[in-house]
Design an enzyme around this catalytic site. Structure first.
Site, short mmCIF file in Angstrom:
data_model
loop_
_atom_site.label_atom_id
_atom_site.label_comp_id
_atom_site.label_asym_id
_atom_site.label_seq_id
_atom_site.Cartn_x
_atom_site.Cartn_y
_atom_site.Cartn_z
CE LYS A 1 95.79 37.65 48.02
NZ LYS A 1 96.60 36.74 48.85
CG ASP B 1 93.73 36.07 53.30
OD1 ASP B 1 92.64 35.68 53.76
OD2 ASP B 1 94.58 36.66 54.00
#
Length: 214
Positions: A124, A142
């Site tokens: 991420k 997320d």
């Protein structure tokens, strides 16, 4: 989990997002690519606002890997102790800075694999940096994107990897650069976890969420 929306519905959704906010920005403050990597690594299990508050003074004195090493782990802790998991994050930032100095000449690499090899940098974080700094259409999934994707049907998936693939596979290419920012901001300010603001939502007529709050 909602079923995957069709092409025309997704194009309409992102057309609306684009009209409302043509150039969405990430909310983490940074002054260069190195400070962006540090800020994103610090933001795990913390709010962007909390990270920004801690890093404003930090980045004035430590905006390169070498300056961060010169500051040292204890000096870094003094700046970031208001952020969750600050001790582990400080260790990772110092280790990462040492690797950048020793192996990359103080420069931040721009491949996902090289970024992910750095301490404290997961997929991420790597995707955020690739997208925000190098404008590569990487999708950083997320909790907000995971929720919005599954509620609406824009990019449903059982885990973050599946949602990431659904974004890449289903969102038209001309929206890919900003896709994750639009989705994050929509989840943060409108499609909230506990109280989604469906009454003022731009896309409520296209969304598959059954428990709309109107």
């Amino acid at each position: 989990m909602a079923k995957q929306l069709d092409y025309h519905t997704i194009r309409e959704i992102f057309t609306r997002f684009q009209q409302a906010d043509p150039e969405p920005k990430g909310e983490l403050e940074h002054v260069n690519v190195y400070t962006l990597v540090v800020a994103v690594a610090l933001s795990a299990q913390a709010t962007d606002a909390g990270v920004n508050k801690a890093t404003r003074a930090l980045f004035k004195i430590a905006d390169t890997p070498q300056k961060m090493l010169d500051l040292g782990e204890e000096g870094l802790i003094e700046h970031i102790k208001t952020i969750g998991l600050f001790r582990q994050k400080a260790k990772n930032v110092i280790k990462m800075s040492r690797i950048l100095v020793e192996d990359y000449g103080g420069e931040v690499p721009n491949s996902r694999a090289a970024l992910q090899s750095l301490p404290g940098v997961g997929r991420k974080t790597a995707n955020v940096v690739l997208n925000m700094w190098w404008r590569y259409p990487a999708q950083a999934v997320d909790t907000h994107i995971f929720r919005v994707g599954n509620r609406t049907g824009i990019c449903p998936g059982k885990d973050v990897d599946a949602v990431e693939r659904a974004i890449e596979d289903n969102i038209p290419v001309d929206f890919q650069i900003h896709a994750h920012h639009w989705l994050i901001l929509h989840g943060r300010y409108h499609c909230k976890a506990r109280k989604p603001q469906c009454g003022t939502c731009l896309i409520r007529d296209l969304c598959q969420f059954e428990d709309k709050t109107l």
